[in-house]
Scaffold this motif. Structure first.
Motif, mmCIF file in Angstrom:
data_model
loop_
_atom_site.group_PDB
_atom_site.id
_atom_site.type_symbol
_atom_site.label_atom_id
_atom_site.label_comp_id
_atom_site.label_asym_id
_atom_site.label_seq_id
_atom_site.Cartn_x
_atom_site.Cartn_y
_atom_site.Cartn_z
ATOM 1 N N LYS A 280 45.331 34.061 59.466
ATOM 2 C CA LYS A 280 45.614 35.496 59.486
ATOM 3 C C LYS A 280 46.027 35.985 58.094
ATOM 4 O O LYS A 280 45.597 37.065 57.657
ATOM 5 N N GLU A 281 46.847 35.193 57.404
ATOM 6 C CA GLU A 281 47.239 35.563 56.044
ATOM 7 C C GLU A 281 46.038 35.530 55.104
ATOM 8 O O GLU A 281 45.909 36.382 54.214
ATOM 9 N N ARG A 282 45.167 34.558 55.275
ATOM 10 C CA ARG A 282 43.950 34.486 54.449
ATOM 11 C C ARG A 282 43.135 35.764 54.592
ATOM 12 O O ARG A 282 42.678 36.347 53.599
ATOM 13 N N ASN A 283 42.940 36.175 55.827
ATOM 14 C CA ASN A 283 42.152 37.385 56.058
ATOM 15 C C ASN A 283 42.839 38.605 55.451
ATOM 16 O O ASN A 283 42.188 39.478 54.863
ATOM 17 N N ARG A 284 44.154 38.674 55.568
ATOM 18 C CA ARG A 284 44.897 39.806 54.997
ATOM 19 C C ARG A 284 44.777 39.824 53.478
ATOM 20 O O ARG A 284 44.542 40.886 52.870
ATOM 21 N N VAL A 285 44.928 38.654 52.855
ATOM 22 C CA VAL A 285 44.842 38.582 51.394
ATOM 23 C C VAL A 285 43.458 38.993 50.928
ATOM 24 O O VAL A 285 43.312 39.801 49.989
ATOM 25 N N GLU A 287 41.158 40.832 52.464
ATOM 26 C CA GLU A 287 40.904 42.254 52.728
ATOM 27 C C GLU A 287 41.660 43.149 51.746
ATOM 28 O O GLU A 287 41.130 44.168 51.279
ATOM 29 N N THR A 288 42.874 42.763 51.408
ATOM 30 C CA THR A 288 43.657 43.554 50.452
ATOM 31 C C THR A 288 43.030 43.505 49.066
ATOM 32 O O THR A 288 42.916 44.537 48.376
ATOM 33 N N SER A 291 39.994 45.711 49.066
ATOM 34 C CA SER A 291 40.330 47.141 49.042
ATOM 35 C C SER A 291 40.842 47.573 47.682
ATOM 36 O O SER A 291 40.750 48.755 47.317
ATOM 37 N N PRO A 341 53.849 34.652 53.547
ATOM 38 C CA PRO A 341 53.620 36.089 53.342
ATOM 39 C C PRO A 341 54.277 36.609 52.068
ATOM 40 O O PRO A 341 53.697 37.436 51.359
ATOM 41 N N ASN A 344 52.224 35.480 49.092
ATOM 42 C CA ASN A 344 50.961 36.222 49.066
ATOM 43 C C ASN A 344 51.168 37.653 48.588
ATOM 44 O O ASN A 344 50.353 38.187 47.826
ATOM 45 N N ASP A 345 52.247 38.281 49.028
ATOM 46 C CA ASP A 345 52.539 39.647 48.592
ATOM 47 C C ASP A 345 52.769 39.710 47.083
ATOM 48 O O ASP A 345 52.291 40.641 46.409
#
Length: 358
Positions: A280-285, A287-288, A291, A341, A344-345
């Motif tokens: 889930k974190e991979r996908n968030r990173v 996608e961010t 974008s 998280p 990653n942030d």
């Protein structure tokens, strides 16, 4: 006194030693190591207990045949015990494989860029590397098949590929395997298998069963979180597994590693729940990053790849100034592991502020 010096292999004069992922430093006191694709999670309590119990016997040599671990792996994957060989991480098993096939005049084919240990271990085994350039950041299997000659002993297919995270799908991989002559061993390096969510990616454990010249590499270092204990394994038909067992350095898989790996297999459902968090974190990173204007290839591993070219070093330095270590490949790009998280942030903040998009 004689001025003569000990003589070593001429290869070592130009040999690039393996460079592990950097440990970050930061003036702020906060640091995040995103350079080695490690799990951000510590061992489960049941695994820690198994390690502590095994530690009581470290005055004795470990079981060189890793009988209990071999049996656990065979049961988990539904294969004969004779098909299993273990080693010091999957990189250790890779070295065993290359020692089994390598000699002057033997070729080893792999995509490039791919796992950076392939060329160094091939050189040490006296084999000749044949590097086939990636196409669209993934394996060009047609070109790899064209590169196979009567001299080719082994082909690596890293799926997902390290460092790009890209994958090859079942139809193209099976078409490739159909072209490979029986004398050539194909090793499916699946170190990141547990992170795959693309249903079109084949499971090497199923593919190898009807193909005597196919073997599969796996590791406990990544999804299972045992990078510090060094235990990996290969599954292949009996002649392949037997050759790999012969080239293992004696007692190279410690009793602690064996106990932890067995306990990890027993706790697999709990471990895989942690893997889902990383996915889930991979996908968030990814996608961010997308974008924010970055081009990031689809990844099925626990890292993302940024093709940066000449900007690779400056990007890695920007990360380092913020206490984040990534894995730069000079002139090519940077691989960034998925961490907590918070880590990653902080990485995403550096990427957002970086003045250049790939």
């Amino acid at each position: 006194m004689s001025e003569a010096r000990p003589r070593f292999r001429a290869l070592l004069e130009t040999f690039p030693a393996y460079k592990p992922g950097r440990i970050p430093s930061s003036a702020t006191g906060r640091s995040h190591k995103l350079s080695s694709n490690e799990s951000p999670h510590g061992p489960l309590p049941s695994v820690t207990e198994a390690i502590a119990e095994a530690a009581l016997g470290i005055n004795r040599y470990p079981d060189n045949s890793a009988e209990a671990l071999t049996a656990a792996i065979a049961e988990r994957f539904g294969v004969p015990r004779e098909h299993v060989a273990v080693g010091c991480g999957s990189v250790g098993v890779t070295q065993q494989l290359l020692e089994a096939v390598g000699e002057p005049g033997a070729d080893v084919v792999y995509a490039w860029r791919s796992f950076e240990a392939y060329p160094t271990l091939a050189d040490l085994a006296a084999a000749t590397s044949v590097r086939v350039p990636l196409r669209d950041e993934t394996h060009d299997l047609a070109a790899m098949a064209d590169a196979i000659t009567p001299h080719t002993r082994l082909v690596f297919v890293c799926n997902p590929n390290n460092p790009t995270g890209t994958v090859v799908h079942a139809a193209e991989l099976e078409a490739f395997l159909d072209r490979v002559p029986g004398h050539c061993l194909v090793v499916l390096d699946e170190a990141y298998r547990e992170y795959i969510r693309d249903a079109a990616v084949p499971d090497g454990m199923l593919l190898y069963r009807d193909r005597p010249n196919v073997a599969v590499l796996r590791t406990f270092s990544k999804a299972y979180g045992l990078a510090g204990l060094r235990v990996g394994f290969m599954i292949g038909h009996e002649p392949v597994a037997a050759a790999v067992r012969k080239t293992m350095l004696p007692f190279t898989v410690s009793c602690l590693a064996q106990a932890a790996a067995i306990a990890s297999l027993a706790a697999e459902p709990e471990l895989l729940a942690r893997v889902e968090e990383t996915v889930k974190e991979r996908n968030r990173v990814r996608e961010t990053l997308a974008s924010d204007g970055w081009k990031v290839p689809p990844t099925e591993a626990n890292f993302v790849w940024l093709r940066l070219g000449d900007h690779t070093a400056s990007f890695a330095e920007a990360c380092e100034r913020s206490g984040i270590a990534v894995r730069p490949f000079a002139g090519e790009g940077a691989r960034v592991s998925i961490g907590t998280p918070e880590a990653n942030d902080e990485f995403l903040a550096v990427a957002r502020a970086y003045p250049r998009r790939n």
